[in-house]
Enzyme design. Structure first.
Site, PDB file in Angstrom:
ATOM      1  N   ASP A 142       0.817  -1.207   0.000  1.00  0.00           N
ATOM      2  CA  ASP A 142       0.000   0.000   0.000  1.00  0.00           C
ATOM      3  C   ASP A 142       0.852   1.259   0.000  1.00  0.00           C
ATOM      4  O   ASP A 142       1.494   1.581   1.002  1.00  0.00           O
ATOM      5  CB  ASP A 142      -0.895  -0.044   1.236  1.00  0.00           C
ATOM      6  CG  ASP A 142      -1.757   1.182   1.394  1.00  0.00           C
ATOM      7  OD1 ASP A 142      -2.064   1.821   0.371  1.00  0.00           O
ATOM      8  OD2 ASP A 142      -2.129   1.494   2.534  1.00  0.00           O
TER       9      ASP A 142
ATOM     10  N   ASP B 176      -2.391   6.467  -4.248  1.00  0.00           N
ATOM     11  CA  ASP B 176      -2.569   5.468  -3.200  1.00  0.00           C
ATOM     12  C   ASP B 176      -2.997   4.140  -3.820  1.00  0.00           C
ATOM     13  O   ASP B 176      -4.151   3.981  -4.222  1.00  0.00           O
ATOM     14  CB  ASP B 176      -3.622   5.971  -2.216  1.00  0.00           C
ATOM     15  CG  ASP B 176      -3.843   5.045  -1.041  1.00  0.00           C
ATOM     16  OD1 ASP B 176      -3.222   3.959  -1.013  1.00  0.00           O
ATOM     17  OD2 ASP B 176      -4.638   5.389  -0.150  1.00  0.00           O
TER      18      ASP B 176
END
Length: 386
Positions: free
Chosen positions: A83, A268
């Site tokens: 992530d 992201d």
């Protein structure tokens, strides 16, 4: 577990190149070997890049890409989302009575696990996939510690990590156990590997489920996964968040004063849809269809009758500036507009852009149309057509 932008302060936050090739002067990453001075030897041997296959969590649309790591001695398998919107490593453990749907790490079975003895609670700012956060419905309780972590063939001892000891029911659908943060400031296992000579960058090939073969390359990038050259843009900030400055947005080739506002956009990989402030979201939808309206049942979301979706063009061009000062576009195509029916109304489909004042963010819906390179050492992001 959610690989999403977290609520501030624990944290870590949380589209083909349409610009013509002749307008872009790409800069490619060059990795050079170190030469020892005469009479001296290198104190460390550089590590080689590793490719890690990624699976796609698909629930009507691509939601998350995750892969395997191992933790502990002897090693235990743990699945995590890599992530770019977070910095730390956390995953389900046998200390968690509410983590039954995920693979759980057993700290008692690892002779290298060290219990840090500190507990904490975090609340996420976005949920898995496209679901909005309401109150504290995306929340984890954690216990800190350290242990050996291996990714591919690369291993680091004494890596800081967090064991999940309790989670809210919204995490139950996750097929992965946790998150490995890959922020713009290397931390944890990645920082340890860089200290031992691994090049300080990684490549992401986040593909739609129908394409498959998604991949993370730690310590380099996989040139076989893209065509042409990479175009790089410099980081807009100096913190842990991956973000680029954008001078303008266009929808279906049109723009206005709101969309021409200069803004900083976060990248992201752990978030599926797109977040913009309310004024920007409304301006973007105005160029797509007046039928797209906010859905009060899920604050921040918008929807339209599902049977109208195929008739709507919704090409979103976000402009950035390369390191050579040339503008280039990253484009989200019309195929990303619908993220599936709302739970409370199967005939109403949620649309891609969510309103979130104070945050501007793009995620997997953009990234899966590009090969991306996240160059920590040079503080830049690179993109190439796939």
């Amino acid at each position: 577990m959610k690989a999403m932008f977290r609520a501030p302060f624990f944290c870590t936050l949380v589209l083909s190149l349409l610009t013509r090739a002749e307008d872009i002067v790409p800069q490619t990453i060059t990795l050079s070997s170190r030469v020892a001075p005469a009479g001296k030897s290198l104190k460390r041997r550089a590590l080689s890049p590793e490719n890690i296959p990624l699976a796609d969590f698909f629930k009507g649309t691509d939601l998350q890409w995750f892969g395997n790591i191992t933790v502990g001695t002897p090693p235990q398998d743990v699945t995590v989302v890599f992530d770019t919107g977070s910095s730390t490593l956390e995953f389900a453990s046998t200390l968690c009575s509410t983590c039954a749907s995920q693979i759980q790490f057993d700290p008692d079975q690892s002779k290298t696990f060290v219990n840090g003895g500190h507990t904490s609670t975090i609340t996420f700012g976005t949920g898995v996939g496209v679901d909005p956060v309401i109150g504290d419905n995306y929340q984890l309780q954690l216990l800190n510690g350290t242990d050996t972590v291996s990714v591919g063939g690369l291993s680091s001892p004494n890596v800081p990590l967090f064991l999940i000891t309790e989670q809210t029911p919204t995490f139950d659908i996750d097929p992965f156990s946790g998150i490995q943060g890959m922020s713009a400031r290397a931390q944890g296992f990645f920082a340890a590997l860089i200290a031992r000579g691994l090049p300080s960058l990684f490549g992401l090939f986040l593909t739609p489920l129908a394409v498959g073969n998604a991949e993370l390359t730690i310590g380099g990038f996989d040139q076989s996964k893209f065509s042409g050259d990479l175009t790089f843009a410099s980081q807009a900030g100096h913190g842990a968040t991956w973000e680029l400055a954008s001078p303008s947005i266009a929808v279906n080739g049109k723009t206005n004063s709101v969309l021409k506002t200069k803004r900083t956009i976060i990248f992201d990989s752990g978030t599926s849809n797109v977040l913009f402030d309310t004024d920007t979201a409304n301006a973007m939808y105005a160029f797509i269809s007046p039928e797209i309206q906010p859905n009060p049942a899920e604050p921040g979301t918008y929807g339209i009758a599902c049977d109208l979706i195929p008739t709507l063009p919704a090409v979103i061009d976000i402009t950035f500036t390369s390191q050579q000062g040339k503008p280039f576009n990253l484009t989200i195509p019309s195929t990303e507009l619908s993220v599936g029916p709302f739970a409370n109304n199967a005939s109403l489909c949620q649309t891609l852009i969510n309103a979130f004042d104070g945050l501007e963010l793009v995620g997997g819906s953009l990234l899966k149309h590009y090969y991306s390179v996240w160059d920590v050492g040079n503080q830049r992001l690179g993109f190439a057509a796939v």
